[in-house]
Enzyme design. Structure first.
Site, PDB file in Angstrom:
ATOM      1  N   LYS A   1       2.446  -1.657  -3.384  1.00 57.65           N
ATOM      2  CA  LYS A   1       2.293  -2.964  -3.225  1.00 57.65           C
ATOM      3  C   LYS A   1       1.643  -3.352  -2.179  1.00 57.65           C
ATOM      4  O   LYS A   1       0.569  -4.262  -2.084  1.00 57.65           O
ATOM      5  CB  LYS A   1       3.646  -3.768  -3.449  1.00 57.65           C
TER       6      LYS A   1
ATOM      7  N   THR B   1       6.488 -10.343   1.891  1.00 60.24           N
ATOM      8  CA  THR B   1       5.088  -9.407   1.940  1.00 60.24           C
ATOM      9  C   THR B   1       4.232 -10.250   0.977  1.00 60.24           C
ATOM     10  O   THR B   1       4.573  -9.758  -0.159  1.00 60.24           O
ATOM     11  CB  THR B   1       5.257  -8.181   2.079  1.00 60.24           C
TER      12      THR B   1
ATOM     13  N   LYS C   1       0.848  -6.662   9.005  1.00 63.48           N
ATOM     14  CA  LYS C   1       1.602  -5.936   8.094  1.00 63.48           C
ATOM     15  C   LYS C   1       0.845  -5.130   7.204  1.00 63.48           C
ATOM     16  O   LYS C   1       1.234  -3.922   7.210  1.00 63.48           O
ATOM     17  CB  LYS C   1       2.568  -7.068   7.292  1.00 63.48           C
TER      18      LYS C   1
END
Ligand code: NAD
Length: 290
Positions: free
Chosen positions: A237, A87, A162
């Protein structure tokens, strides 16, 4: 296929092991001295990538991805595919794809959802960005490491999907937790709250499938002392990546921005680090209105 796998951490190690178990020839590299069943260890990222049909990366962030890509792209053979499952920020994903394509390689950004359990069980969901040809080359590997792969669009589209999903998740978890804390203060039983909301218009994945209240709804990290699951710092994050992307795309995301601030407060100044992201509920429970 001959596969190079770079980044054999919590997620990468089980993913690489599943590829090896399925009969692929996997050569792996990690900065840390890790051994993974069925995976041959290389001395460097470039060595793992040399001669591979596909190189998979599973790394902590965009900066590290860019550094690793700069090392592996020159070692790869034209026509091979670079598949990044980390990611990372959309800009890094696009920059790495452009570099790979300039070197005659196929490139896919394919972040995952499903966590460590999904990586071990081979049931991850892949959200992929890149050309049709690149996606087709990576698809047989996605089918081994996961149960679903969605081709979302061009380079960066996987990362975009995402972070948009996880921005909804972070915002919804906070909303669910603050509503439980309000219900407590109003004297409403948590089970009754669940029974109503989970079948009414306030329902969501966080309420129905991952209920943050212990002993209520299906089994979740709340029933295990808020051990992750999905750690609050990983949610932070992803929220940061969403706000970074919102900044560069000039998108107005006030709820995402507030969710980022609340998770930052929780992880950095309170006791949220190492806790599941649903531990926002005990956080709200302890607080009053300021
Ligand atoms: P991790 O920290 O366990 O693994 C990262 C690995 O990369 C480590 O083993 C580290 O030594 C290695 N590494 C770092 N720099 C390197 C370099 N230059 N060369 C080679 N190896 C290097 O992290 P993780 O939990 O496996 O997560 C990996 C990625 O997957 C992250 O981007 C994370 O956001 C994403 N992700 C994690 C989860 C989860 O539940 N853990 C879920 C979805 C997505």
């Amino acid at each position: 296929m001959k596969i190079g796998f770079i980044g054999l951490g919590n997620m990468g190690a089980p993913m690489a092991a599943n590829l090896a178990k399925a009969g692929h020839e996997v050569t792996g590299f990690d900065m840390a001295p890790v051994e993974v069943a069925g995976v041959t260890r290389a001395a460097s990222a470039a060595e793992a990538a040399r001669g591979a049909d596909v190189v998979v990366t599973m790394l902590p962030n965009g900066q590290i991805l860019r550094a690793v890509a700069a090392e592996v792209i020159p070692a790869m053979t034209a026509g091979a595919a670079l598949v990044d499952c980390s990611t990372v920020d959309v800009d890094s994903a696009r920059a790495v794809a452009a570099e790979a394509e300039a070197a005659g390689l196929l490139a896919v950004d394919a972040p995952v959802s499903g966590g460590i359990g999904g990586a071990a069980a081979g049931t991850l969901t892949f959200m992929a960005g890149g050309s049709e040809a690149a996606f087709d080359k990576a698809k047989p590997l996605f089918d081994i490491m996961g149960q679903k792969a969605v081709h979302c669009g061009d380079a960066g589209a996987g990362q975009a999907a995402k972070i948009c999903n996880n921005m909804i998740l972070g915002v919804t978890m906070i909303a669910t937790c603050e509503a439980f804390a309000l219900a407590d203060k109003l004297g409403l039983d948590r089970q009754k709250m669940f029974d109503v909301v989970s079948t009414s218009s306030g329902y969501s994945w966080t309420m129905n499938a991952y209920c943050p209240a212990p002993g209520v709804g299906p089994q979740s990290p709340a029933d295990n002392g808020y051990k992750p699951g999905f750690a609050a710092e990983l949610m932070l994050k992803d929220l940061r990546l969403s706000q970074q992307a919102a900044g560069s795309a000039d998108a107005d995301t006030p709820m995402g921005q507030l969710a980022e601030a609340l998770y930052a407060q929780f992880v950095e100044n309170e006791d949220g680090k190492g806790m599941d992201f649903s531990a926002m509920l005990p956080r709200f429970e302890k607080r009053g209105r300021e």
